[in-house]
Design a protein around this motif. Structure first.
Motif, short mmCIF file in Angstrom:
data_model
loop_
_atom_site.label_atom_id
_atom_site.label_comp_id
_atom_site.label_asym_id
_atom_site.label_seq_id
_atom_site.Cartn_x
_atom_site.Cartn_y
_atom_site.Cartn_z
N LYS A 277 12.41 -45.44 21.27
CA LYS A 277 13.68 -44.70 21.21
C LYS A 277 14.64 -45.36 20.23
N LYS A 278 14.71 -46.68 20.31
CA LYS A 278 15.62 -47.43 19.43
C LYS A 278 15.23 -47.24 17.97
N LYS A 279 13.95 -47.30 17.69
CA LYS A 279 13.47 -47.15 16.31
C LYS A 279 13.81 -45.76 15.77
N ALA A 280 13.61 -44.73 16.60
CA ALA A 280 13.90 -43.35 16.18
C ALA A 280 15.37 -43.19 15.84
N LEU A 281 16.23 -43.75 16.67
CA LEU A 281 17.68 -43.67 16.42
C LEU A 281 18.08 -44.44 15.18
N GLU A 282 17.50 -45.61 14.99
CA GLU A 282 17.82 -46.42 13.81
C GLU A 282 17.43 -45.70 12.53
N ILE A 283 16.28 -45.03 12.57
CA ILE A 283 15.83 -44.27 11.39
C ILE A 283 16.81 -43.15 11.08
N ALA A 284 17.17 -42.37 12.11
CA ALA A 284 18.07 -41.23 11.91
C ALA A 284 19.44 -41.69 11.44
N LEU A 285 19.98 -42.72 12.08
CA LEU A 285 21.31 -43.22 11.71
C LEU A 285 21.30 -43.94 10.37
N GLY A 286 20.11 -44.27 9.88
CA GLY A 286 20.00 -44.87 8.56
C GLY A 286 20.18 -43.84 7.45
N PHE A 287 19.99 -42.57 7.80
CA PHE A 287 20.15 -41.48 6.82
C PHE A 287 21.49 -40.78 6.94
N SER A 288 22.15 -40.91 8.09
CA SER A 288 23.40 -40.19 8.31
C SER A 288 24.25 -40.95 9.31
N GLU A 289 25.57 -40.75 9.27
CA GLU A 289 26.46 -41.42 10.20
C GLU A 289 26.27 -40.91 11.62
N THR A 290 25.73 -39.71 11.73
CA THR A 290 25.52 -39.10 13.04
C THR A 290 24.08 -38.65 13.18
N ALA A 291 23.54 -38.80 14.39
CA ALA A 291 22.18 -38.35 14.68
C ALA A 291 22.23 -37.27 15.77
N ILE A 292 21.32 -36.34 15.69
CA ILE A 292 21.18 -35.32 16.72
C ILE A 292 20.01 -35.71 17.62
#
Length: 343
Positions: free
Chosen positions: A146-161
């Motif tokens: 879960k942490k890795k998925a969030l880090e990846i998404a937040l690495g591309f944008s300030e907000t993640a869905i």
């Protein structure tokens, strides 16, 4: 440089590579070919950014990357670029979208995922294209996953869905003007076994198709064997040396993007009219004239449950003109129609 055909001259619309424009992405080549065949003058203003100007019939239009035109406002672009805002507007229009939330930090994302740990979830950047930065988490995923998925998404944008995984098959509905002009099923990169060749050899064979290239200058992209593909194979207990059984389909990608080697299958004729109407309604909700609507449905041929995943402000045309299988929907012609050029 300006181009115009001589009277009576025509270019073959079935030739997916347009001589003299090979460096331009293929959707732009489609619009140029169709414009020239209508007797219009085409001026390439900036080749690296695929920026052209069309003139004729008393109308002048600027077109960038085939589907960015003056018909759609900058605000419409901003809305479609932001998945959170898109979902909000669609919900207000009584259009179903996956249930979820937007987070801007790791802890908030982990909290929401833990509250829904029994469900399959998707984590993605609020702004993304080509499936970049998207992770799919199975039920009871580890905290590390879960942490890795969030880090990846937040690495591309300030907000993640972070949202529920919508069950069913994903289809791209192309809306131009007031009409859904094409529907495409995008199948993740895959090979089909013959009982003799290993996966690496099958990929090499599939990549030899002249329709497959690199950089969106051909209708299909070559299948790669990078870390992502190797990990997908590993998860299924396979390697590139595995020999699939005859008729066995092996996927090397989870996302269905054509840009990562997927196959485009035209399904316009079998798509139920209710979903085509829905796609037009979604485009109208954000005031888009040219829009790619991604819809998850359980059965494309009958009206039923659905979820709209996202709206795309710069939908590619080539998956509809030159699908891996199915009819050429001639969507470049539809672009010219909506721009005010008669055929």
């Amino acid at each position: 440089m300006k181009y115009k055909l001589e009277a009576g001259q025509k270019l073959d619309p079935n030739e997916f590579i347009l001589k003299g424009f090979e460096d331009l992405e293929i959707s732009t080549q489609i619009v140029i070919r169709d414009a020239l065949n209508r007797g219009l003058e085409v001026e390439v203003l900036d080749r690296p950014s695929h920026f052209i100007r069309l003139k004729g019939q008393g109308v002048t239009r600027l077109v960038k990357e085939a589907s960015k035109t003056e018909l759609d406002s900058y605000m419409t672009f901003l809305v479609m670029e932001n998945k959170t805002v898109t979902k909000r507007i669609l919900e207000e229009s009584n259009i179903l979208v996956p249930k979820g939330t937007a987070v801007s930090d790791l802890n908030a994302g982990l909290e929401f995922l833990n509250q829904n740990s029994d469900r399959k979830m998707v984590v993605k950047p609020v702004t993304t294209n080509f499936g970049i930065g998207i992770s799919i988490l199975p039920p009871s995923s580890s905290q590390e996953g879960k942490k890795k998925a969030l880090e990846i998404a937040l690495g591309f944008s300030e907000t993640a869905i972070v949202e529920e995984f919508a069950e069913g098959n994903e289809y791209r509905f192309l809306v131009i003007g007031d009409e859904c002009v094409a529907v495409c099923n995008r199948i993740p990169a895959n090979v089909t076994g013959d009982g003799k060749k290993n996966i690496r050899e099958l990929i090499e064979e599939k990549n030899s198709d002249p329709r497959r290239g690199v950089g969106h200058v051909t209708p299909l992209e070559k299948i790669r064997l990078d870390d992502t593909e190797l990990n997908v194979l590993k998860e299924s207990g396979r390697t590139t040396d595995t020999i699939p059984a005859a008729g066995e389909t092996v996927f090397v990608r989870k996302n269905s993007n054509i840009s990562t080697g997927g196959d485009s299958v035209d399904v316009t004729d079998i798509a139920h009219s209710s979903y085509k109407i829905l796609a037009v309604q979604a485009a109208k909700a954000v005031e888009a004239k040219i829009c790619g609507v991604d819809i998850i449905v359980k059965n494309l041929e009958s009206e039923g449950d659905y979820r709209i995943l996202e709206l795309n402000f710069n939908p590619v045309l080539y998956i509809h003109n030159y699908p891996y299988s199915g009819k050429n929907r001639k969507v470049g012609e539809k672009i010219l129609d909506v721009l005010g050029y008669s055929s």
